[in-house]
Design an enzyme around this catalytic site. Structure first.
Site, short mmCIF file in Angstrom:
data_model
loop_
_atom_site.label_atom_id
_atom_site.label_comp_id
_atom_site.label_asym_id
_atom_site.label_seq_id
_atom_site.Cartn_x
_atom_site.Cartn_y
_atom_site.Cartn_z
CE LYS A 1 -3.69 2.26 2.51
NZ LYS A 1 -4.64 2.23 3.64
CE LYS B 1 -6.31 1.89 -0.84
NZ LYS B 1 -7.28 1.99 0.60
#
Length: 329
Positions: A196, A254
């Site tokens: 992320k 992400k």
């Protein structure tokens, strides 16, 4: 010279292109992120995310039923509480908005959808960070793990089948797995947001969860101390390997669209399913360009999600999930 190798033969007709397509989209590979806000009487539009709402408990039930009818694979719930404090007390409160939403959605559509909950403190803290702070105002990794463990047990007891660990704390998967197993929730799965990145594309999401990040001038206003540096590719693979070793059932990359190289890397070596999140800024850019007539909205949505799948994502979290599923059906 007359070419003897003619790749265009396999592009000649829609039927031929469909027959030889290497990547396909299916509703079951799509997951809908949904925001549930405490203290509102009707769904509230999110200005920076056209078509996306902050839901009430009643409207999230209807949305879950719609997602199930569309054949989606799952629904990811985010809670937006009325009250916040430094330790994010509402996150593990059984009557907190996220846990109430999980119970409601599990009762409504838990047999047809995988009910998932975001496991992070940022929505619940008055400073907006993903963990508790130490005396110097920095995020305390190990103290935060204790809060994550409490959240995990509360979410599992509320009916969440898959916990989305999105806080990027070191050791979070191992800590949560141990807490779940010790409390009798061995069957609750973990989705680790392994890679992320500290992306510029989260802006609309912060409106969606009414983030308090940056509200206190004495506290750092960004998450670069724990989310990954967008300059780093190998680090994404390392984070994924660590999370898999600690017991993650699924790992996440992400954002999706600007990190397709990382997604492909992780997918190439992962022993567990790999998902990706088409984040709020990615969706907002498509909506803004389509509104101005600069792109074909449907084609852009389909192509963007297809590209994420082609790079290696087994499933995609997307705000377009229900709409896209309708087109696919």
């Amino acid at each position: 010279m007359i070419p003897t190798v003619r790749p265009r033969r396999l592009r000649a007709t829609p039927a031929m292109r469909r027959l030889v397509a290497e990547t396909r989209l299916h509703p079951a590979e799509l997951i809908l992120p949904v925001f549930v806000r405490e203290g509102i009487e009707e769904p509230r539009p999110i200005q920076a995310m056209p078509g996306v709402m902050q839901h009430t408990l009643d409207s999230v039930r209807r949305t879950a039923a719609e997602a199930a009818e569309a054949g989606l694979g799952g629904i990811m719930l985010f809670g937006v509480p009325e009250l916040r404090d430094a330790r994010g007390s509402g996150a593990d409160d059984p009557d907190g908005i996220l846990n109430r939403a999980a119970r409601a959605v599990a009762a409504e559509a838990g047999d047809a959808l995988v009910v998932q909950t975001d496991l992070c403190l940022d929505e619940f803290t008055d400073h907006g960070h993903c963990g508790v702070l130490d005396a110097a105002g920095a995020v305390d990794n190990d103290a935060t793990l204790e809060r994550y463990c409490a959240m995990a047990v509360a979410q599992a007891e509320a009916g969440s089948a898959l916990l989305g660990l999105s806080g990027m704390m070191d050791g979070q998967v191992a800590a949560v797995r141990e807490a779940l197993d010790a409390s009798g929730h061995q069957g609750t799965a973990i989705l680790a947001y392994a890679a992320k990145y500290a992306s510029a594309l989260y802006g609309p999401f912060r409106e969606a969860v009414d983030s308090q990040l940056g509200s206190d001038p004495a506290v750092a206003g960004d998450r670069r101390g724990y989310q990954q540096d967008p300059a780093n590719r190998r680090e994404g693979r390392r984070e994924a390997r660590l999370d898999i070793h600690e017991g993650a059932d699924i790992v996440m990359v992400k954002p999706a669209g600007t990190f397709l190289d990382v997604l492909a890397d992780v997918a190439a070596e992962s022993e567990v399913p790999v998902w990706a999140y088409q984040v709020s800024g990615e969706a907002a850019m498509i909506e803004a360009a389509a509104e101005r007539g600069w792109i074909d909205r449907r084609a852009a949505i389909e192509e963007s999600v297809l590209g994420i799948r082609r790079a290696g994502a087994g499933a995609v979290l997307s705000y377009f999930a229900i709409e896209l599923a309708g087109w696919l059906r």
